[in-house]
Design an enzyme around this catalytic site. Sequence first.
Site, mmCIF file in Angstrom:
data_model
loop_
_atom_site.group_PDB
_atom_site.id
_atom_site.type_symbol
_atom_site.label_atom_id
_atom_site.label_comp_id
_atom_site.label_asym_id
_atom_site.label_seq_id
_atom_site.Cartn_x
_atom_site.Cartn_y
_atom_site.Cartn_z
ATOM 1 N N CYS A 305 0.809 -1.222 0.000
ATOM 2 C CA CYS A 305 0.000 0.000 0.000
ATOM 3 C C CYS A 305 0.844 1.275 0.000
ATOM 4 O O CYS A 305 0.646 2.167 -0.835
ATOM 5 C CB CYS A 305 -0.978 -0.013 1.170
ATOM 6 S SG CYS A 305 -0.206 0.050 2.809
ATOM 7 N N HIS A 353 -2.550 1.228 6.738
ATOM 8 C CA HIS A 353 -2.965 1.109 5.336
ATOM 9 C C HIS A 353 -3.192 2.504 4.774
ATOM 10 O O HIS A 353 -3.558 3.435 5.496
ATOM 11 C CB HIS A 353 -4.241 0.278 5.209
ATOM 12 C CG HIS A 353 -4.583 -0.039 3.773
ATOM 13 N ND1 HIS A 353 -3.803 -0.879 3.006
ATOM 14 C CD2 HIS A 353 -5.580 0.409 2.965
ATOM 15 C CE1 HIS A 353 -4.325 -0.958 1.788
ATOM 16 N NE2 HIS A 353 -5.392 -0.184 1.740
ATOM 17 N N HIS A 365 -5.749 1.785 -4.456
ATOM 18 C CA HIS A 365 -4.863 1.257 -3.419
ATOM 19 C C HIS A 365 -4.455 -0.174 -3.738
ATOM 20 O O HIS A 365 -5.041 -0.841 -4.592
ATOM 21 C CB HIS A 365 -5.528 1.334 -2.037
ATOM 22 C CG HIS A 365 -6.667 0.378 -1.820
ATOM 23 N ND1 HIS A 365 -6.968 -0.172 -0.599
ATOM 24 C CD2 HIS A 365 -7.598 -0.131 -2.678
ATOM 25 C CE1 HIS A 365 -8.017 -0.954 -0.698
ATOM 26 N NE2 HIS A 365 -8.416 -0.952 -1.937
#
Length: 393
Positions: A305, A353, A365
Amino acid sequence: MASHRKSRPAGTRVAGIRTPALATAALTSVALLSQTANASPSTDDKPSLEEVEKKVDDLYRQAETATEKYNAAKEKTAKQRKRVDTLLDDVAQRTQKLNEAREELGRNAAAQYRTGAAAPDTATFLLADTPQDYFDQSQLMGRMTDRQKESVDEYFTEQSATMKKRQEATESLQTLTDSQNDLQSAKTTVQQKLSAARELLSKLTAEEKARLAEIERRKQEEAARKAAELARQQAEAERQREEAAAAAAAAQQQESAETPSDSGTSDSSSDSSYATKAEKALAFARSQIGKPYVWGATGPDSYDCSGLTQAAWKAAGVDIPRVTYDQVNAGTTVSLANAQPGDLVFFYDDITHVGIYIGNGMMIHAPKPGAYVREESIYYDGESSIHSVVRPA
């Protein structure tokens, strides 16, 4: 079960009939088995599908947390290795210089000996810790030339500096070892969590996997609904801002016919500059859609990420840190209602994240192991999972 009842010596009465003790025991066993069967229809301890889903999600989250720790340890290790290499090179050069100074002193002593002059005691010199110790021990201060005194001073100065650098290198090597241990520990944790998640999923039947996919589909539908609602709210807020700006401009024109002040030029220019950079970052992110999530990866063939968001903004000419913990501080925090394309959306209390906002409640993402870079609602894991929004440039 029946332990609260008083025991009967010879037997008990069942339906008005007195039975022997052995028969009573048998009937009690049957009753116990019957109760057990009614309480637990199945001896299978297999968790429910909902429990499996939660456990797998938790394992993926834990793996992502460990991944960010791995990324941080990897970055620290790389920096520390460079520092150690620099220090070791410096120590080597200083050691060489120290050896040359020692040889110079040796040549001076030999020259004095050949000419019959009183040569300094080399053994005393080598055992001395400082120039003054050497002078005191040898009692040759008055017989040394200025150049010899300078050579001795230079030698001991260099020796002291070299010893300090060696100590510094030793400490840096220990720090490097610690960083490498942290790196290996984080790597092991990631692998363990992913292995546990795969094992759980491997035990599901085809029907259970289909049901699990249906649960995921419903979650995505709810996330998309929330994203659409956010898009409506943002559009309404933008409309109100434009109306307010138009009204303010009209009022200013009525109040004065003078040339409008350029007080707003800076903000407008700043917004335009950010939009240009954000457009480049988003163009890069979109071009990565379909590439696999791989923990610790920074491209070009796969990403985790924070690796994706770092690479996207680097394509726009903006350097941001490697890990989520640092990326969240590399910019200006804005409200979700004021999020603009290019902003970074961070998730979870431990900030493990991140995705890049594209507008309308959506982001790009790298979700998790086994998935691919994709567009998805920022509510993909529920509204409560959103931690903050940061504008990095």
